[in-house]
Motif scaffolding. Structure first.
Motif, PDB file in Angstrom:
ATOM      1  N   LYS A 176       0.853  -1.187   0.000  1.00  4.18           N
ATOM      2  CA  LYS A 176       0.000   0.000   0.000  1.00  4.18           C
ATOM      3  C   LYS A 176       0.896   1.247   0.000  1.00  4.18           C
ATOM      4  CE  LYS A 176      -4.399  -1.331   1.984  1.00  4.18           C
ATOM      5  NZ  LYS A 176      -4.331  -2.689   1.472  1.00  4.18           N
ATOM      6  N   LEU A 177       0.387   2.302  -0.622  1.00  6.77           N
ATOM      7  CA  LEU A 177       1.135   3.562  -0.632  1.00  6.77           C
ATOM      8  C   LEU A 177       0.470   4.558   0.314  1.00  6.77           C
ATOM      9  CD1 LEU A 177       3.357   5.438  -1.914  1.00  6.77           C
ATOM     10  CD2 LEU A 177       1.551   6.245  -3.432  1.00  6.77           C
ATOM     11  N   LEU A 178       1.259   5.081   1.259  1.00  8.34           N
ATOM     12  CA  LEU A 178       0.791   6.184   2.110  1.00  8.34           C
ATOM     13  C   LEU A 178       1.511   7.449   1.675  1.00  8.34           C
ATOM     14  CD1 LEU A 178       0.139   6.533   5.847  1.00  8.34           C
ATOM     15  CD2 LEU A 178       1.760   8.096   4.773  1.00  8.34           C
ATOM     16  N   THR A 179       0.760   8.531   1.479  1.00  7.88           N
ATOM     17  CA  THR A 179       1.404   9.810   1.155  1.00  7.88           C
ATOM     18  C   THR A 179       1.198  10.790   2.303  1.00  7.88           C
ATOM     19  OG1 THR A 179      -0.612  10.508   0.016  1.00  7.88           O
ATOM     20  CG2 THR A 179       1.192   9.676  -1.353  1.00  7.88           C
ATOM     21  N   ASP A 180       2.250  11.527   2.619  1.00  5.57           N
ATOM     22  CA  ASP A 180       2.162  12.650   3.549  1.00  5.57           C
ATOM     23  C   ASP A 180       2.398  13.905   2.716  1.00  5.57           C
ATOM     24  OD1 ASP A 180       2.557  14.697   5.351  1.00  5.57           O
ATOM     25  OD2 ASP A 180       3.911  13.592   6.663  1.00  5.57           O
ATOM     26  N   CYS A 181       1.307  14.583   2.379  1.00  7.03           N
ATOM     27  CA  CYS A 181       1.403  15.806   1.566  1.00  7.03           C
ATOM     28  C   CYS A 181       1.017  17.018   2.409  1.00  7.03           C
ATOM     29  CB  CYS A 181       0.509  15.710   0.334  1.00  7.03           C
ATOM     30  SG  CYS A 181       0.886  14.328  -0.750  1.00  7.03           S
ATOM     31  N   THR A 182       1.420  16.984   3.670  1.00 11.88           N
ATOM     32  CA  THR A 182       1.089  18.075   4.593  1.00 11.88           C
ATOM     33  C   THR A 182       1.479  19.442   4.019  1.00 11.88           C
ATOM     34  OG1 THR A 182       1.248  16.642   6.528  1.00 11.88           O
ATOM     35  CG2 THR A 182       1.645  18.989   6.899  1.00 11.88           C
ATOM     36  N   GLY A 183       2.604  19.493   3.299  1.00  9.85           N
ATOM     37  CA  GLY A 183       3.092  20.769   2.745  1.00  9.85           C
ATOM     38  C   GLY A 183       2.228  21.311   1.616  1.00  9.85           C
ATOM     39  N   THR A 184       1.457  20.452   0.961  1.00  7.32           N
ATOM     40  CA  THR A 184       0.563  20.893  -0.122  1.00  7.32           C
ATOM     41  C   THR A 184      -0.795  20.224   0.127  1.00  7.32           C
ATOM     42  OG1 THR A 184       1.409  19.110  -1.527  1.00  7.32           O
ATOM     43  CG2 THR A 184       2.358  21.288  -1.857  1.00  7.32           C
ATOM     44  N   PRO A 185      -1.677  20.892   0.888  1.00  6.65           N
ATOM     45  CA  PRO A 185      -2.920  20.271   1.377  1.00  6.65           C
ATOM     46  C   PRO A 185      -3.855  19.822   0.250  1.00  6.65           C
ATOM     47  CG  PRO A 185      -2.914  22.642   1.718  1.00  6.65           C
ATOM     48  CD  PRO A 185      -1.549  22.295   1.255  1.00  6.65           C
ATOM     49  N   PRO A 186      -4.946  19.121   0.620  1.00 11.66           N
ATOM     50  CA  PRO A 186      -5.776  18.491  -0.415  1.00 11.66           C
ATOM     51  C   PRO A 186      -6.550  19.452  -1.317  1.00 11.66           C
ATOM     52  CG  PRO A 186      -6.659  18.047   1.783  1.00 11.66           C
ATOM     53  CD  PRO A 186      -5.336  18.700   1.977  1.00 11.66           C
ATOM     54  N   CYS A 187      -6.482  20.761  -1.066  1.00  5.58           N
ATOM     55  CA  CYS A 187      -7.021  21.689  -2.077  1.00  5.58           C
ATOM     56  C   CYS A 187      -6.036  21.794  -3.237  1.00  5.58           C
ATOM     57  CB  CYS A 187      -7.286  23.061  -1.464  1.00  5.58           C
ATOM     58  SG  CYS A 187      -5.864  23.778  -0.623  1.00  5.58           S
ATOM     59  N   MET A 188      -4.798  21.290  -3.031  1.00  7.71           N
ATOM     60  CA  MET A 188      -3.780  21.302  -4.089  1.00  7.71           C
ATOM     61  C   MET A 188      -3.473  19.896  -4.585  1.00  7.71           C
ATOM     62  SD  MET A 188      -0.978  23.812  -2.316  1.00  7.71           S
ATOM     63  CE  MET A 188       0.122  23.741  -3.729  1.00  7.71           C
ATOM     64  N   THR A 189      -3.214  18.975  -3.648  1.00 10.06           N
ATOM     65  CA  THR A 189      -2.789  17.614  -4.023  1.00 10.06           C
ATOM     66  C   THR A 189      -3.928  16.639  -3.778  1.00 10.06           C
ATOM     67  OG1 THR A 189      -0.636  18.206  -3.116  1.00 10.06           O
ATOM     68  CG2 THR A 189      -0.949  15.907  -3.723  1.00 10.06           C
ATOM     69  N   LYS A 190      -4.346  15.937  -4.814  1.00  9.74           N
ATOM     70  CA  LYS A 190      -5.385  14.897  -4.680  1.00  9.74           C
ATOM     71  C   LYS A 190      -4.665  13.558  -4.680  1.00  9.74           C
ATOM     72  CE  LYS A 190      -8.938  17.742  -5.009  1.00  9.74           C
ATOM     73  NZ  LYS A 190      -9.499  18.219  -3.751  1.00  9.74           N
ATOM     74  N   ALA A 191      -4.075  13.228  -3.533  1.00  8.41           N
ATOM     75  CA  ALA A 191      -3.196  12.050  -3.476  1.00  8.41           C
ATOM     76  C   ALA A 191      -3.943  10.753  -3.786  1.00  8.41           C
ATOM     77  CB  ALA A 191      -2.544  11.976  -2.100  1.00  8.41           C
ATOM     78  N   LEU A 192      -5.176  10.645  -3.334  1.00  8.17           N
ATOM     79  CA  LEU A 192      -5.920   9.393  -3.575  1.00  8.17           C
ATOM     80  C   LEU A 192      -6.242   9.249  -5.060  1.00  8.17           C
ATOM     81  CD1 LEU A 192      -8.360   9.438  -0.509  1.00  8.17           C
ATOM     82  CD2 LEU A 192      -6.202   8.202  -0.715  1.00  8.17           C
ATOM     83  N   ASP A 193      -6.572  10.362  -5.715  1.00  3.80           N
ATOM     84  CA  ASP A 193      -6.856  10.300  -7.160  1.00  3.80           C
ATOM     85  C   ASP A 193      -5.597   9.930  -7.948  1.00  3.80           C
ATOM     86  OD1 ASP A 193      -9.386  11.055  -6.540  1.00  3.80           O
ATOM     87  OD2 ASP A 193      -9.200  13.130  -7.245  1.00  3.80           O
ATOM     88  N   GLY A 303      -1.013  23.301 -10.176  1.00  3.97           N
ATOM     89  CA  GLY A 303      -0.527  24.578 -10.724  1.00  3.97           C
ATOM     90  C   GLY A 303      -0.064  25.563  -9.661  1.00  3.97           C
ATOM     91  N   GLN A 304      -0.195  25.185  -8.385  1.00  2.00           N
ATOM     92  CA  GLN A 304       0.367  26.004  -7.304  1.00  2.00           C
ATOM     93  C   GLN A 304       1.489  25.188  -6.656  1.00  2.00           C
ATOM     94  OE1 GLN A 304      -2.926  28.567  -5.225  1.00  2.00           O
ATOM     95  NE2 GLN A 304      -3.602  26.452  -5.244  1.00  2.00           N
ATOM     96  N   PHE A 305       2.370  25.846  -5.928  1.00  2.56           N
ATOM     97  CA  PHE A 305       3.557  25.120  -5.457  1.00  2.56           C
ATOM     98  C   PHE A 305       3.734  25.137  -3.949  1.00  2.56           C
ATOM     99  CE2 PHE A 305       4.147  26.336  -9.848  1.00  2.56           C
ATOM    100  CZ  PHE A 305       4.510  25.125 -10.422  1.00  2.56           C
ATOM    101  N   GLY A 306       2.770  25.663  -3.247  1.00  4.51           N
ATOM    102  CA  GLY A 306       2.809  25.602  -1.788  1.00  4.51           C
ATOM    103  C   GLY A 306       3.457  26.815  -1.154  1.00  4.51           C
ATOM    104  N   GLY A 307       3.338  26.871   0.157  1.00  5.36           N
ATOM    105  CA  GLY A 307       3.858  28.008   0.919  1.00  5.36           C
ATOM    106  C   GLY A 307       5.117  27.666   1.694  1.00  5.36           C
TER     107      GLY A 307
END
Ligand code: PLP
Length: 388
Positions: A176-193, A303-307
């Motif tokens: 299984k793959l777990l992603t930690d995309c805390t730096g780019t929240p789900p309004c930016m990264t759709k990790a499950l998709d 298209g955004q790169f995070g804060g």
């Protein structure tokens, strides 16, 4: 007139209105906080489902989970009292001896937890260079690896990992793959998709956005026995998010899209300003076209790169620490994803032995005026290095 009945509302609208919340009895547009630790049974001494005791969650926590599940396009989400307790539940649910693959450099708290479980012989760990798919593929064990852990962009170097490619590698091995995309929240990264099986976020950060709670969330595309097992870890350890904190999280998420957009545009302006600066050796920010992760980030984070970014200051380690000391606007504090900008010397915060450049300053860019933030670092650099 256009028939709007089948029109799907934007997730921006859904989140701003906390899923169009209206309290049935009163019409209140803001949810109440349900603080009860226990729930009375009915006249037949049956449990009034779904709640019976707080360790299972409350209606306030479930409301916050429903909002995150929509953001993530998830079948289900579970909130924990911190990001660390959510990560720990995932590690804890694994059987003894499970093979886990994790990056060599990642958020130091999770890394320490993985190392602790390894030294206690609970799990077996193989490591790879963050962002390096060939290295990742080389350490995954066919039919043996149970969990591949990806942090992207990773702390504090902001290396980008291609989630879809990592998912292919993990799934081909039966992991299984777990992603930690805390730096780019789900309004930016759709990790499950993109193919992740479990998406984790420290909700302490952008999801809440106001530095006034700690929270962690796990989301899945498809529930199954493993999800039940994770739920049981939360229930038995009592690490569910408190109702008051779930309420603050709901309030914070209403402005998620606005806050993240401003943090991203501020971060881009700051990264561009300091790239090539005489006192800065490197700007680590995936938004810069020169960054090795730029092309992947471009499509992976909408298209955004995070804060989040790091600046490697020229000179000595003390010079880097002094840049923080002389800042007047940036708070010299750890954490990230709040409306206020923070700066920290990562080597001091991560502790001895953590592989980080001694001149690296990690910046969490907030929603203030970009020019004010640039000026603050500039005035600090000139006090450290002298005006040139
Ligand atoms: N993962 C990442 C990438 C983080 O930055 C953090 C915290 O900084 C965590 C996990 C842990 O989250 P928390 O501090 O909410 O426990």
């Amino acid at each position: 007139m256009v028939d709007q009945r089948n029109r799907k509302q934007s997730i921006v609208t859904r989140v701003a209105q906390a899923l169009h919340f209206v309290e049935a009895e009163t019409g209140a547009v803001i949810p109440s906080i349900q603080p009860s630790a226990t729930y009375a049974r009915d006249n037949n001494y049956e449990i009034r489902k779904p709640y019976w005791y707080r360790r299972d969650g409350s209606q306030t926590t479930v409301h916050a989970e429903a909002i995150i599940a929509e953001l993530e396009n998830a079948e289900a989400s579970l909130l924990f009292s911190s990001g660390m307790s959510a990560c720990t539940a995932v590690i804890e649910h694994l059987p003894t001896g499970a093979h886990v693959v994790a990056p060599k450099v990642m958020y130091h708290g999770v890394l320490q937890q993985i190392q602790k479980y390894e030294s206690n012989k609970r799990i077996v760990v193989s490591s790879y260079e963050a962002g390096n798919l060939a290295d990742l593929a080389a350490v995954v064990r066919d039919g043996q690896t149970q969990l591949v852990w990806v942090e992207t962009p990773n702390n504090p170097n902001w290396d980008v990992t291609d989630i879809a490619a990592a998912a292919e590698i993990a799934h081909a091995a039966g992991a299984k793959l777990l992603t930690d995309c805390t730096g780019t929240p789900p309004c930016m990264t759709k990790a499950l998709d993109l193919g992740a099986d479990i998406s984790f976020h420290s909700a302490t950060k952008y999801l809440n956005g106001h530095s006034d709670i700690t929270a962690g969330v796990l989301s899945v595309k498809k529930v199954g026995q493993f999800w039940e097992n994770i739920f049981w870890v939360r229930k038995l350890q009592g690490t569910v998010l408190h109702s008051q904190d779930a309420w603050l999280l709901i309030r914070g998420m209403r402005t998620l899209f606005l806050r993240v957009e401003k943090s991203c545009s501020n971060a881009m302006a700051i990264a561009k300003h300091f790239e090539g600066h005489q006192n800065i050796e490197t700007v680590l920010y995936p938004g810069l076209p020169s960054d090795p992760g730029h092309e992947i980030a471009k499509h992976q984070t909408g298209g955004q790169f995070g804060g989040m970014m790091s600046l490697i200051v020229r000179g000595t380690e003390q010079n880097a620490i002094d840049v923080i000391r002389f800042c007047e606007l940036f708070y010299p504090a750890t954490s990230l994803g709040g409306v206020e900008s923070l700066i920290e010397h990562r080597k001091t915060v991560s502790g001895e032995g953590f592989p980080v450049h001694p001149g690296l300053l990690r910046l969490s860019i907030g929603i203030e005026d970009a020019d004010d933030l640039i000026y603050d670092i500039e005035q600090s650099l000139s006090r450290v290095f002298g005006v040139t």
